[in-house]
Design an enzyme around this catalytic site. Structure first.
Site, PDB file in Angstrom:
ATOM      1  NE  ARG A  99       8.734  77.277 -24.986  1.00 22.77           N
ATOM      2  CZ  ARG A  99       7.368  77.264 -25.146  1.00 22.77           C
ATOM      3  NH1 ARG A  99       6.643  76.414 -25.156  1.00 22.77           N
ATOM      4  NH2 ARG A  99       7.126  78.540 -25.677  1.00 22.77           N
ATOM      5  CB  THR A 125      -1.020  73.410 -23.133  1.00 25.68           C
ATOM      6  OG1 THR A 125      -0.394  74.040 -24.289  1.00 25.68           O
ATOM      7  CG2 THR A 125       0.249  73.362 -22.154  1.00 25.68           C
ATOM      8  CD  GLU A 151       1.205  78.418 -29.114  1.00 24.01           C
ATOM      9  OE1 GLU A 151       0.755  78.760 -27.760  1.00 24.01           O
ATOM     10  OE2 GLU A 151       0.684  78.581 -30.026  1.00 24.01           O
ATOM     11  CB  SER A 162       2.768  81.174 -19.887  1.00 25.97           C
ATOM     12  OG  SER A 162       2.690  82.423 -20.720  1.00 25.97           O
ATOM     13  N   GLY A 219      -2.351  79.010 -22.000  1.00 24.92           N
ATOM     14  CA  GLY A 219      -1.478  80.033 -22.644  1.00 24.92           C
ATOM     15  C   GLY A 219      -0.959  80.990 -21.485  1.00 24.92           C
TER      16      GLY A 219
HETATM   17  N1  GLU Z   1       2.898  77.603 -25.918  1.00 28.04           N
HETATM   18  C1  GLU Z   1       2.215  77.915 -24.752  1.00 28.04           C
HETATM   19  C2  GLU Z   1       3.270  78.145 -23.655  1.00 28.04           C
HETATM   20  O1  GLU Z   1       4.228  77.673 -23.820  1.00 28.04           O
HETATM   21  C3  GLU Z   1       1.241  76.975 -24.032  1.00 28.04           C
HETATM   22  C4  GLU Z   1       0.230  77.033 -24.844  1.00 28.04           C
HETATM   23  C5  GLU Z   1      -1.331  77.023 -24.098  1.00 28.04           C
HETATM   24  O2  GLU Z   1      -1.417  76.473 -23.392  1.00 28.04           O
HETATM   25  O3  GLU Z   1      -2.018  77.612 -24.551  1.00 28.04           O
HETATM   26  O4  GLU Z   1       3.333  79.120 -23.090  1.00 28.04           O
END
Ligand code: GLU
Length: 573
Positions: free
Chosen positions: A105, A390, A410, A455, A477
Site C-alpha cells: 500500500r 483497480t 485509485e 477496501s 471502491g
Molecule cells: N483505492 C481504492 C481502495 O484501495 C480502490 C479503488 C477502487 O476500486 O475504486 O480501496
C-alpha cells in the site's frame, strides 16, 4: 449475447444457466467456466493473462506469473493499476498450505499533515481538486511488494518476468474498447503533457479503439527495473523524476520527496483467517478494511442458513445487506492503518462478537441504522467516491501455489500525472479528508508515513484440511467488499461455479442504502426490499471479479467478470 438472469443463477443448482431467457444487462456474458488440469490465470485483460500463462508455461510460480501479468496490466489497462500505485497480495503455498500476506500500500509523505485535504477555511476540499495533480500521490508500493513476494515465492529470474511487458510496450498493443471509452469520458486526463501525449492523437482526440499504442518510456522503465531490481525505481533518476513531477505539478503540487520514495518498504503481514461453513476464508489485514469486513459479513451470515432450499433469494439479499450494514458500521469507525492506530481486529472477527452482531438482524425487517459494536475511540468517516479503476488477478500454478492480488492507482488514471510511461496514484484520497469530527480524531486521518485505508479484498478460501479452494477479489471502491463476500457465498452456499458466481448480479449495502445492480434481475427485488424497510437504489455496479477455484478432484475452474474485458486462461490446448 444473452444477458444474466438472477433467478436462473439462484436456481443454478437445478437449472442450466444457458437455459435462461435473455434479458437486458449490457455485459459480454454469460460465459462458460474455463477448465484446466494444470494452472490458471484470471486477470483483467487478455494480453496480461497471456503474459502470466507464458510464465507458468516456462515453469514459473504463481508469483512469477502475477508479476508478468501485472507488468502488462500497467501497460494495457493503465487506468487501473501499475507501478505508480500499490497493491495487496495473498499467497497460498501448495506445499506448506500456509497463506502469506504482502502489503504494498502507498504511504503518505513525511511532510503530510492531518489537514492535507482541508482548504484555507478548514473545510474538506472538493474531491476532484484533490485527485488531479500532486496532492494525493503517495509513495508507490507495488514494485517493492512484488520484489518481496518474489524473494519468498519466485522461481524464474526477476528479469525474465518483465519480458512480455517490455516487448508489448515496444511493439505496441491495440487500445481496448474499455480503455478508449475511459479516455474519451475523462475530464482531466489531458491536464498534464505526458498523459496528453500518451492517450490522445496529435489532434487531441482520444486514441481510438484498436489504435496501436507504443509506450517506449514504459519499456525503458521496465528494462531498468528488470536489470536493476526495484532499486532502479526507488532510487536514482526515476525516483527524482517522480518526486519532481509531483512537487512541481501545475496548480496542485504535492509533498512526495525522493526520501519518501527511497524509504518506502513493503510489509509481510499475517493473513486473517476465519471459518465459514467449515471452510477457512483468508483475507488481508489492515490497512485495508477489506479482509476484516469480508470476514465479518461471512461470520455474521454463518449464523443463517443461506442454502437455496432454505432461503429465497429475497431473504438472502435482505440478510446479506444487513450483514454488510453491520460490517460497515464497524469499518467506518475502527479500520485504518494498524501501524498508526489501534484497530481491534481480533475482536471484530471473533465468533462470539459476530454472534452478537448477527442477533441484531431481524430476518424480515431492515434495521434503521447500524451502530458500531464496540465503544468508539475515534470518529467515523463517510463512504468515498470510486471510479472505473483497480484490478484483481487470481492465479494458480502447476504446483498448486495460488496468488490473489488486488492492485490500484485509485481513481481511473490516478493523479493523471505520468512519469516513465506509467501513471502516478492518487491513493491518499482514501484517507479521511476530515482529521477530526465532533472533537474526536478520525482513525483514518492523514499522518506522515501512514497507509490510507483501503477496501481491497484479495481473498483465498481453503477447505478444512487446508487445501486450496478459491482465490477471488475485485475492484469497485468500497463495494469491493460486497462484490467479494457475495461470490464466496455464491460458491460455498449456492454451489455455483466460479464463473456463474462472478456473473451473478451485484448487491451491496455500505451502511445505509441497499444497492441493486441496474439492468439485472436484482433490480426486480427493489419493491420487496422496500417493503422490508430497505432504502433501495438501483444503480450501475461495475465489478471486475477474477477468480480461480479448485474442485475436489484437482480440476481448476477460472472465471472472469463479463462487466470488464478480463479472461481466465488455463494451459494451451
Ligand atoms: N483505492 C481504492 C481502495 O484501495 C480502490 C479503488 C477502487 O476500486 O475504486 O480501496
Amino acid at each position: 449475447m444473452p444477458p444474466l438472469r438472477l433467478s436462473c443463477l439462484v436456481a443454478g443448482l437445478v437449472i442450466l444457466l444457458t437455459a435462461c431467457a435473455p434479458q437486458t444487462l449490457e455485459i459480454s456474458g454469460p460465459r462458460p467456466v474455463v477448465e484446466s488440469d494444470t494452472f490458471m490465470v484470471a486477470a483483467a485483460n487478455p494480453l496480461a493473462a497471456e503474459a502470466g500463462r507464458d510464465m507458468l508455461d516456462r515453469g514459473g510460480s504463481a508469483v512469477d506469473a502475477a508479476i508478468a501479468t501485472q507488468m502488462v496490466l500497467g501497460l494495457v489497462e493503465p487506468q487501473s493499476s501499475g507501478i505508480g500505485g500499490g497493491a495487496f497480495l495473498l499467497h497460498y503455498d501448495g506445499e506448506t498450505r500456509e497463506v502469506a500476506a504482502f502489503d504494498g500500500r502507498e504511504t503518505a509523505p513525511a511532510e503530510a499533515t492531518p489537514g492535507l485535504f482541508l482548504d484555507e477555511d478548514s473545510e474538506p476540499m472538493d474531491f476532484w481538486e484533490t485527485v488531479v495533480g500532486g496532492r494525493a500521490v503517495g509513495a508507490p508500493g507495488l514494485l517493492r511488494m512484488l520484489e518481496l513476494a518474489h524473494e519468498d515465492h519466485g522461481r524464474l529470474p526477476w528479469a525474465e518476468l518483465f519480458e512480455p511487458a517490455i516487448e508489448l510496450a515496444r511493439d505496441g498493443f491495440p487500445v481496448s474498447a474499455r480503455l478508449h471509452a475511459l479516455i474519451a469520458q475523462d475530464r482531466f486526463l489531458d491536464t498534464y503533457p505526458a498523459a496528453r501525449k500518451t492517450f490522445y492523437t496529435p489532434q487531441g482526440e482520444p486514441l481510438p479503439l484498436g489504435h496501436v499504442l507504443i509506450n517506449a518510456d514504459y519499456a525503458d522503465t521496465l528494462d531498468a527495473v528488470a536489470q536493476g531490481g526495484a532499486d532502479a525505481f526507488y532510487q536514482g533518476a526515476l525516483a527524482e523524476e517522480i518526486a519532481g513531477t509531483v512537487r512541481r505539478a501545475e496548480g496542485a503540487p504535492g509533498l512526495l520527496s525522493v526520501e519518501d520514495i527511497a524509504g518506502y518498504s513493503a510489509k509481510r503481514r499475517e493473513a486473517l483467517c476465519n471459518p465459514y461453513r467449515g471452510y477457512l476464508v483468508c483475507g488481508m489485514p489492515p490497512p485495508t478494511s477489506g479482509g476484516v469486513a469480508v470476514l465479518q459479513i461471512l461470520g455474521i451470515l454463518d449464523f443463517f442458513d443461506l442454502h437455496p432450499q432454505a432461503a429465497s433469494f429475497e431473504e438472502i439479499v435482505h440478510l446479506f445487506a444487513e450483514a454488510n450494514r453491520l460490517a460497515f458500521a464497524d469499518r467506518d469507525v475502527f479500520l485504518a492503518d494498524a501501524d498508526f492506530v489501534e484497530v481491534p481486529v481480533e475482536t471484530l472477527i471473533d465468533r462470539d462478537y459476530l454472534a452478537e452482531r448477527a442477533m441484531l438482524i431481524d430476518p424480515n425487517l431492515a434495521m434503521s441504522a447500524a451502530e458500531p459494536g464496540l465503544p468508539r475511540v475515534a470518529a467515523g468517516m463517510p463512504v468515498q467516491q470510486h471510479g472505473a479503476n483497480t484490478s484483481h488477478l487470481s492465479i494458480v500454478d502447476g504446483e498448486g501455489n495460488a496468488v490473489s492480488m488486488t492492485s490500484s492507482i485509485e481513481q481511473a488514471f490516478g493523479s493523471r500525472l505520468m512519469v516513465g510511461g506509467f501513471l502516478l496514484n492518487n491513493q491518499l484520497t482514501d484517507f479521511s479528508f476530515e482529521p477530526e469530527i465532533d472533537g474526536r480524531a478520525v482513525a483514518n486521518r492523514v499522518e506522515p508515513g501512514k497507509r490510507p485505508r483501503s477496501s481491497m479484498s484479495p481473498t483465498i478460501v481453503l477447505d478444512s484440511d487446508g487445501r486450496f479452494v478459491l482465490a477471488i477479489g475485485s475492484p469497485g471502491g468500497s463495494r469491493i467488499i460486497a462484490f467479494t463476500a457475495s461470490r464466496i457465498l455464491a460458491v460455498l452456499d449456492m454451489g455455483l461455479d466460479v464463473q456463474q458466481a462472478i456473473q451473478m448480479p451485484n448487491v451491496a449495502n455500505r451502511g445505509t442504502v441497499t444497492e441493486l445492480e441496474q439492468g439485472t434481475d436484482a433490480a426486480g427485488f427493489a419493491r420487496a426490499l422496500r417493503r422490508r424497510g430497505h432504502e433501495v437504489s438501483v444503480t450501475e455496479m461495475t465489478s471486475g471479479l477474477h477468480g480461480v477455484m479448485a474442485l475436489p478432484d484437482g480440476t481448476l475452474h477460472g472465471g472472469a467478470d463479463p462487466r470488464r474485458e478480463g479472461v481466465a486462461v488455463g494451459e494451451r490446448e
